[in-house]
Design a protein around this motif. Structure first.
Motif, PDB file in Angstrom:
ATOM      1  N   UNK A  77       0.829  -1.209   0.000  1.00  0.00           N
ATOM      2  CA  UNK A  77       0.000   0.000   0.000  1.00  0.00           C
ATOM      3  C   UNK A  77       0.863   1.258   0.000  1.00  0.00           C
ATOM      4  N   UNK A  78       1.956   1.230   0.760  1.00  0.00           N
ATOM      5  CA  UNK A  78       2.874   2.371   0.806  1.00  0.00           C
ATOM      6  C   UNK A  78       3.480   2.630  -0.564  1.00  0.00           C
ATOM      7  N   UNK A  79       3.903   1.560  -1.232  1.00  0.00           N
ATOM      8  CA  UNK A  79       4.479   1.698  -2.573  1.00  0.00           C
ATOM      9  C   UNK A  79       3.436   2.194  -3.564  1.00  0.00           C
ATOM     10  N   UNK A  80       2.222   1.635  -3.501  1.00  0.00           N
ATOM     11  CA  UNK A  80       1.155   2.039  -4.436  1.00  0.00           C
ATOM     12  C   UNK A  80       0.774   3.502  -4.238  1.00  0.00           C
ATOM     13  N   UNK A  81       0.710   3.948  -2.985  1.00  0.00           N
ATOM     14  CA  UNK A  81       0.367   5.343  -2.704  1.00  0.00           C
ATOM     15  C   UNK A  81       1.441   6.283  -3.248  1.00  0.00           C
ATOM     16  N   UNK A  82       2.703   5.936  -3.023  1.00  0.00           N
ATOM     17  CA  UNK A  82       3.800   6.763  -3.550  1.00  0.00           C
ATOM     18  C   UNK A  82       3.721   6.826  -5.073  1.00  0.00           C
ATOM     19  N   UNK A  83       3.457   5.688  -5.693  1.00  0.00           N
ATOM     20  CA  UNK A  83       3.363   5.596  -7.156  1.00  0.00           C
ATOM     21  C   UNK A  83       2.246   6.486  -7.692  1.00  0.00           C
ATOM     22  N   UNK A  84       1.097   6.486  -7.002  1.00  0.00           N
ATOM     23  CA  UNK A  84      -0.058   7.268  -7.455  1.00  0.00           C
ATOM     24  C   UNK A  84       0.100   8.761  -7.206  1.00  0.00           C
ATOM     25  N   UNK A  85       0.729   9.128  -6.106  1.00  0.00           N
ATOM     26  CA  UNK A  85       0.729  10.530  -5.689  1.00  0.00           C
ATOM     27  C   UNK A  85       1.936  11.343  -6.165  1.00  0.00           C
ATOM     28  N   UNK A  86       3.024  10.685  -6.508  1.00  0.00           N
ATOM     29  CA  UNK A  86       4.223  11.425  -6.910  1.00  0.00           C
ATOM     30  C   UNK A  86       4.220  11.686  -8.414  1.00  0.00           C
ATOM     31  N   UNK A  87       4.995  12.674  -8.819  1.00  0.00           N
ATOM     32  CA  UNK A  87       4.963  13.120 -10.215  1.00  0.00           C
ATOM     33  C   UNK A  87       5.632  12.162 -11.182  1.00  0.00           C
ATOM     34  N   UNK A  88       6.592  11.370 -10.698  1.00  0.00           N
ATOM     35  CA  UNK A  88       7.263  10.419 -11.581  1.00  0.00           C
ATOM     36  C   UNK A  88       7.811   9.251 -10.759  1.00  0.00           C
ATOM     37  N   UNK A  89       8.370   8.273 -11.460  1.00  0.00           N
ATOM     38  CA  UNK A  89       8.834   7.046 -10.809  1.00  0.00           C
ATOM     39  C   UNK A  89       9.982   7.310  -9.839  1.00  0.00           C
ATOM     40  N   UNK A  90      10.893   8.214 -10.200  1.00  0.00           N
ATOM     41  CA  UNK A  90      12.019   8.513  -9.316  1.00  0.00           C
ATOM     42  C   UNK A  90      11.523   9.130  -8.008  1.00  0.00           C
ATOM     43  N   UNK A  91      10.621  10.087  -8.093  1.00  0.00           N
ATOM     44  CA  UNK A  91      10.073  10.714  -6.881  1.00  0.00           C
ATOM     45  C   UNK A  91       9.326   9.681  -6.033  1.00  0.00           C
ATOM     46  N   UNK A  92       8.593   8.779  -6.690  1.00  0.00           N
ATOM     47  CA  UNK A  92       7.862   7.732  -5.969  1.00  0.00           C
ATOM     48  C   UNK A  92       8.824   6.796  -5.258  1.00  0.00           C
ATOM     49  N   UNK A  93       9.902   6.421  -5.931  1.00  0.00           N
ATOM     50  CA  UNK A  93      10.888   5.526  -5.334  1.00  0.00           C
ATOM     51  C   UNK A  93      11.583   6.199  -4.155  1.00  0.00           C
ATOM     52  N   UNK A  94      11.941   7.468  -4.305  1.00  0.00           N
ATOM     53  CA  UNK A  94      12.577   8.212  -3.203  1.00  0.00           C
ATOM     54  C   UNK A  94      11.651   8.248  -1.988  1.00  0.00           C
ATOM     55  N   UNK A  95      10.396   8.568  -2.220  1.00  0.00           N
ATOM     56  CA  UNK A  95       9.420   8.630  -1.128  1.00  0.00           C
ATOM     57  C   UNK A  95       9.268   7.265  -0.464  1.00  0.00           C
ATOM     58  N   UNK A  96       9.174   6.224  -1.275  1.00  0.00           N
ATOM     59  CA  UNK A  96       8.982   4.878  -0.741  1.00  0.00           C
ATOM     60  C   UNK A  96      10.165   4.457   0.134  1.00  0.00           C
ATOM     61  N   UNK A  97      11.382   4.706  -0.325  1.00  0.00           N
ATOM     62  CA  UNK A  97      12.553   4.325   0.471  1.00  0.00           C
ATOM     63  C   UNK A  97      12.629   5.132   1.769  1.00  0.00           C
ATOM     64  N   UNK A  98      12.266   6.409   1.712  1.00  0.00           N
ATOM     65  CA  UNK A  98      12.201   7.209   2.937  1.00  0.00           C
ATOM     66  C   UNK A  98      11.189   6.604   3.915  1.00  0.00           C
ATOM     67  N   UNK A  99      10.014   6.232   3.401  1.00  0.00           N
ATOM     68  CA  UNK A  99       8.964   5.710   4.269  1.00  0.00           C
ATOM     69  C   UNK A  99       9.341   4.345   4.842  1.00  0.00           C
ATOM     70  N   UNK A 100      10.020   3.509   4.061  1.00  0.00           N
ATOM     71  CA  UNK A 100      10.486   2.220   4.581  1.00  0.00           C
ATOM     72  C   UNK A 100      11.440   2.429   5.756  1.00  0.00           C
ATOM     73  N   UNK A 101      12.355   3.374   5.606  1.00  0.00           N
ATOM     74  CA  UNK A 101      13.304   3.651   6.694  1.00  0.00           C
ATOM     75  C   UNK A 101      12.592   4.244   7.899  1.00  0.00           C
ATOM     76  N   UNK A 102      11.684   5.171   7.658  1.00  0.00           N
ATOM     77  CA  UNK A 102      10.943   5.820   8.746  1.00  0.00           C
ATOM     78  C   UNK A 102      10.141   4.788   9.548  1.00  0.00           C
TER      79      UNK A 102
END
Length: 197
Positions: A77-102
């Protein structure tokens, strides 16, 4: 003979709440103490009796499986939300990795994943939800590489390993500050070099 349980409407909600509380408490307990944490300690942390815990999860394997499903579903769900809400794949991946660490995914993965490999192969629900996580990370990685934002020599398995990064804090920083500092260093290593003209 099939036994029919008659419950009041509130009873069913209470049972669901108890189950959710147990899973949430177990996620924390496993991350902090590993999967061998005493079941009574899990029940105490969840604010329920040991009998209630065993009514929902008859043994430790059932609890590990339920926690694994919850953990993987949350990651998907975290990955899907990042994918849907971010402007591109790189931004989504950055957000997802931040959230995994958090969320300290690394601590939980270290505790439960060594116990799961046979379970994942045997349980179609675990296989399916794990497949969703892998698919989303693969799509983000490949599209980030295709757009030129990410180094093209990075494999999806390497990105997946970074999901379980464990971060230690310095004495003068909060955990959130440590996450930001460390994940930004990691992302700098993944980022494509700027094009020279």
């Amino acid at each position: 003979m099939l036994e029919v349980m008659v419950t009041t409407p509130g009873k069913r909600a209470d049972a669901r709440n108890n189950r959710d509380q147990i899973i949430a408490a177990t996620l924390v307990a496993f991350r902090e103490q590993g999967v061998d944490v005493p079941m009574k300690a899990v029940a105490d942390r969840a604010g329920v009796g040991v009998g209630t815990l065993y009514r929902h999860f008859p043994d430790r394997d059932a609890l590990i499986s339920a926690v694994a499903h919850s953990y993987l579903a949350d990651l998907a769900q975290t990955a899907a939300t990042a994918w849907q809400e971010e402007e591109d794949a790189w931004a989504a991946l950055c957000r997802f990795l931040h959230e995994c660490a958090e969320r300290r995914v690394g601590g939980l993965a270290a505790a439960i994943e060594p116990n799961l490999h046979a379970e994942i192969q045997a349980d179609p629900r675990l296989r399916e939800v794990r497949g969703k996580v892998v698919d989303l990370v693969d799509r983000m990685t490949e599209q980030a590489k295709a757009s030129g934002a990410m180094r093209d020599d990075v494999e999806v398995e390497e990105v997946a390993a970074l999901m379980t990064l464990q971060i230690y804090t310095r004495s003068n920083e909060s955990y959130t500050e440590a996450v930001h500092r460390v994940v930004e260093i990691v992302l700098d290593g993944l980022r494509a070099a700027p094009q020279r003209r």
